[in-house]
Design a protein around this motif. Structure first.
Motif, PDB file in Angstrom:
ATOM      1  N   ARG A  71      21.062 -12.320  70.827  1.00 24.95           N
ATOM      2  CA  ARG A  71      22.258 -11.875  70.125  1.00 24.95           C
ATOM      3  C   ARG A  71      22.494 -12.751  68.906  1.00 24.95           C
ATOM      4  O   ARG A  71      21.924 -13.848  68.793  1.00 24.95           O
ATOM      5  CB  ARG A  71      23.485 -11.903  71.033  1.00 24.95           C
ATOM      6  N   GLY A  72      23.306 -12.248  68.001  1.00 28.57           N
ATOM      7  CA  GLY A  72      23.584 -13.042  66.823  1.00 28.57           C
ATOM      8  C   GLY A  72      24.384 -12.280  65.791  1.00 28.57           C
ATOM      9  O   GLY A  72      24.970 -11.225  66.063  1.00 28.57           O
ATOM     10  N   MET A  73      24.371 -12.797  64.584  1.00 30.69           N
ATOM     11  CA  MET A  73      25.179 -12.242  63.512  1.00 30.69           C
ATOM     12  C   MET A  73      24.443 -12.452  62.191  1.00 30.69           C
ATOM     13  O   MET A  73      23.790 -13.477  61.990  1.00 30.69           O
ATOM     14  CB  MET A  73      26.542 -12.917  63.490  1.00 30.69           C
ATOM     15  N   ILE A  74      24.536 -11.464  61.310  1.00 30.60           N
ATOM     16  CA  ILE A  74      23.911 -11.534  59.997  1.00 30.60           C
ATOM     17  C   ILE A  74      24.995 -11.462  58.932  1.00 30.60           C
ATOM     18  O   ILE A  74      25.847 -10.566  58.959  1.00 30.60           O
ATOM     19  CB  ILE A  74      22.900 -10.380  59.795  1.00 30.60           C
ATOM     20  N   ALA A  75      24.942 -12.408  58.007  1.00 32.26           N
ATOM     21  CA  ALA A  75      25.842 -12.431  56.858  1.00 32.26           C
ATOM     22  C   ALA A  75      27.311 -12.401  57.255  1.00 32.26           C
ATOM     23  O   ALA A  75      28.156 -11.946  56.487  1.00 32.26           O
ATOM     24  CB  ALA A  75      25.526 -11.272  55.916  1.00 32.26           C
ATOM     25  N   ASN A  76      27.586 -12.876  58.460  1.00 33.67           N
ATOM     26  CA  ASN A  76      28.969 -12.922  58.940  1.00 33.67           C
ATOM     27  C   ASN A  76      29.618 -11.544  58.987  1.00 33.67           C
ATOM     28  O   ASN A  76      30.841 -11.425  59.017  1.00 33.67           O
ATOM     29  CB  ASN A  76      29.825 -13.844  58.064  1.00 33.67           C
ATOM     30  N   ARG A  77      28.794 -10.486  59.007  1.00 35.59           N
ATOM     31  CA  ARG A  77      29.329  -9.127  58.912  1.00 35.59           C
ATOM     32  C   ARG A  77      28.769  -8.180  59.964  1.00 35.59           C
ATOM     33  O   ARG A  77      29.458  -7.272  60.409  1.00 35.59           O
ATOM     34  CB  ARG A  77      29.022  -8.547  57.522  1.00 35.59           C
ATOM     35  N   ILE A  78      27.514  -8.362  60.362  1.00 34.87           N
ATOM     36  CA  ILE A  78      26.874  -7.444  61.304  1.00 34.87           C
ATOM     37  C   ILE A  78      26.381  -8.214  62.517  1.00 34.87           C
ATOM     38  O   ILE A  78      25.584  -9.148  62.397  1.00 34.87           O
ATOM     39  CB  ILE A  78      25.698  -6.694  60.645  1.00 34.87           C
ATOM     40  N   GLY A  79      26.871  -7.836  63.692  1.00 31.34           N
ATOM     41  CA  GLY A  79      26.412  -8.442  64.927  1.00 31.34           C
ATOM     42  C   GLY A  79      25.307  -7.605  65.545  1.00 31.34           C
ATOM     43  O   GLY A  79      25.227  -6.393  65.338  1.00 31.34           O
ATOM     44  N   PHE A  80      24.439  -8.263  66.315  1.00 28.74           N
ATOM     45  CA  PHE A  80      23.366  -7.535  66.994  1.00 28.74           C
ATOM     46  C   PHE A  80      23.168  -8.106  68.390  1.00 28.74           C
ATOM     47  O   PHE A  80      23.418  -9.287  68.639  1.00 28.74           O
ATOM     48  CB  PHE A  80      22.067  -7.595  66.185  1.00 28.74           C
ATOM     49  N   TYR A  81      22.720  -7.252  69.291  1.00 24.56           N
ATOM     50  CA  TYR A  81      22.516  -7.656  70.689  1.00 24.56           C
ATOM     51  C   TYR A  81      21.357  -6.851  71.264  1.00 24.56           C
ATOM     52  O   TYR A  81      21.250  -5.638  71.053  1.00 24.56           O
ATOM     53  CB  TYR A  81      23.776  -7.396  71.519  1.00 24.56           C
ATOM     54  N   THR A  82      20.479  -7.546  72.013  1.00 30.27           N
ATOM     55  CA  THR A  82      19.356  -6.904  72.698  1.00 30.27           C
ATOM     56  C   THR A  82      19.174  -7.549  74.064  1.00 30.27           C
ATOM     57  O   THR A  82      19.208  -8.778  74.185  1.00 30.27           O
ATOM     58  CB  THR A  82      18.048  -7.038  71.900  1.00 30.27           C
TER      59      THR A  82
END
Length: 558
Positions: free
Chosen positions: A160-171
């Motif tokens: 999991r994480g976050m890109i550019a403080n705008r888009i989160g992702f989870y796998t």
């Protein structure tokens, strides 16, 4: 197809996100133990959390971190409570309001590279980027009867994480091999899938091999509106079960739009699922659902909610079109009115729910669902088959009799025959051949008692009892319990329908579990389970030892 529409819609929305939009968050995976802990502290807080409404789950990690921060100020908590609050903070350190950046730090990192934080094997955190990865493990083995193989072997990873403080992702990805009790195998063989899962292969003698993959992206359009797009599950309700939408069925592709402002939390959920498993090696029929849930905090401790859902399929032979019905994408329309306007045969349902917290010790909650209803026939009390309704009523009582960390939950779930079924294949309330609400389907009455006790920081003891009266179908008949069957082919008369009709099956399911948290999210579980039922006089008694890391328990409590 709905997938194309979701992608286009999401891309369109992203284009209009302001560069300085507020940071977003991924979600805390739903599990009974984790979310009951949050319920416990909201009850003790004597006021609803300002960060989330509890009815629609899961919550974001940012919401949980904010809640843990505010909960730390609660007075009269035990040492175990302080441990739990610190656990919540460590588990969501990347969203915690900690200016020093030390929240969640582990004192003994490995090679100063791995496990710098309690809940993370490896992570990289920058000014506008965040990446975390964890191993996932669940190894379970029967300890009573060596001739009766009962085991589960799960290995995988969580990212999991976050890109550019705008888009989160989870796998979340795992490979699994399992040997289940006969009552679970009977369900798995009938639907051609392991309960809670999707595509399944047979493994050795009476075993199953299945792959689990969940994942999504999430982002904020503006501060009050949060978007989630991906494959996962949702849960609507404050009970142990839900008669609206639960996490029992297989995962599905969905778009969730959560709007939170003032005292209101509004969720729109658009789903593409799979109807039934016709052939595992061919394309199985798609099905679609749209749901709205409006939650309103009437006071600081009284919450009410409104729910509606529509489930449907489209085929060339029926309407000349395929895919998702665009009329149901309107996030503020009453779905029943839209369905009536189309003149369709889609399956609709509506309901209300409530929750009342009181005295810093008690929470009372409930749900009521109906999808076909005649007041005249209800007053007549003649058991008209078309009165399709269900209810749930429950109570949570924390620190029972003044004993700290001893919590009791009582719940009753009542579902009349045919509630979730339809007369058009694929339109019923199910996904991948499994009920989307209660695992028992319909035509049952269930009583649940759960006693939880945390005598020390790392040890949790839980005793559960389920008493169920369920109406089963004789071969070739339909008495309203199986959500996959066509209601036009029912075996019951127009009147005289009662819960438990067909073959009356009484089930008593009891288990006792001990869970010790040896390290953050590393649990050693011991579970003893007894299940008896009147139909066929089936009896099961087994005990399992499990090692579990970064994964919730697998429960087959039906």
């Amino acid at each position: 197809m709905i997938a194309h529409f979701f992608i286009i819609t999401a891309s369109f929305i992203i284009l209009f996100i302001n560069y300085n939009a507020c940071s977003q968050s991924v979600y805390v995976p739903y599990s009974h133990d984790y979310y009951f802990m949050l319920d416990r502290y909201e009850i003790k807080y004597a006021s609803f959390s300002p960060t989330f409404h509890t009815t629609f789950k899961p919550y974001t990690r940012m919401q949980v971190a904010s809640f843990a921060d505010s909960t730390a100020a609660i007075l009269n908590v035990s040492k175990a409570d302080l441990f739990n609050i610190q656990y919540l903070a460590n588990d969501n350190w990347d969203y915690y309001t900690d200016s020093t950046g030390t929240k969640g730090n582990f004192s003994k990192p490995i090679f100063n590279i791995m496990y710098k934080k309690h809940n993370t094997a490896y992570h990289v955190k920058g000014n506008n980027f965040n990446f975390l990865i964890n191993p996932v493990l669940l190894v379970s083995q029967n300890t009573i009867n060596k001739d009766y193989p009962l085991s589960l072997n799960t290995r995988g990873a969580e990212v999991r994480g976050m890109i550019a403080n705008r888009i989160g992702f989870y796998t979340f990805i795992t490979d699994n091999q399992a040997f289940f009790p006969d009552y679970v195998r009977q369900v798995a063989d009938s639907i051609k899938a392991v309960p809670n899962e999707g595509f399944t292969k047979y493994f050795k003698d009476k075993g199953y091999d299945f792959f689990t993959a969940r994942g999504y992206i999430s982002f904020n359009v503006v501060k009050p509106i949060h978007i989630q797009l991906g494959h996962d599950k949702n849960f609507i309700g404050n009970g142990y079960r839900s008669i609206f939408l639960s996490d029992y069925s297989s995962k599905y592709f969905f778009l969730r739009i959560n709007t939170k402002f003032w005292k209101i939390n509004y969720n729109n959920l658009f789903i593409e699922g799979t109807a039934q498993v016709i052939n595992q090696n061919n394309y199985n029929p798609r099905k679609y659902m749209a749901a709205h849930h409006l939650s309103f905090n009437f006071t600081k401790n009284i919450n009410v909610g409104l729910f509606e859902i529509i489930s449907f399929r489209r085929s060339d032979t029926a309407t000349g079109n395929t895919g998702f019905e665009l009329n149901y994408l309107n996030p503020v329309i009453f779905l029943r009115e839209a369905e009536s306007y189309l003149g369709s045969y889609d399956k609709t349902g509506a309901g209300i729910d409530f929750k009342i917290n009181m005295l810093k010790h008690i929470s009372v909650y409930g749900q009521w669902l109906f999808n076909e209803f005649s007041l005249k026939n209800l007053i007549a009390q003649k058991g008209w088959w078309g009165n399709k309704y269900a209810w749930q009523i429950g109570m949570k009582y924390i620190d029972v009799a003044g004993i700290k960390n001893l919590d009791l939950q009582l719940e009753n779930n009542f579902v009349r025959p045919f509630v979730y079924a339809d007369n058009y294949v694929g339109a019923g309330f199910y996904n991948y051949g499994q009920p989307i609400a209660h695992p028992l389907g319909a035509n049952f009455n269930e009583y649940i008692a759960i006693l939880r006790y945390q005598p020390m920081n790392r040890l949790n003891i839980c005793a559960k009892a389920f008493y169920i009266t369920k109406g089963e179908d004789p071969p070739g008949e339909n008495w309203g319990g199986n959500v996959l069957k066509n209601v036009d082919n029912r075996s019951s008369p127009v009147e005289g329908n009662v819960v438990g009709q067909g073959i009356k099956n009484q089930i008593l399911f009891v288990n006792l579990s001990l869970s010790y948290q040896a390290f953050h999210n590393l649990f050693i579980d011991f579970l003893v389970t007894s299940r008896t039922q009147s139909m066929n006089a089936d009896k099961y008694l087994f005990a399992t030892m499990s090692l579990r890391y970064n994964i919730q328990k697998r429960d087959y409590e039906f």
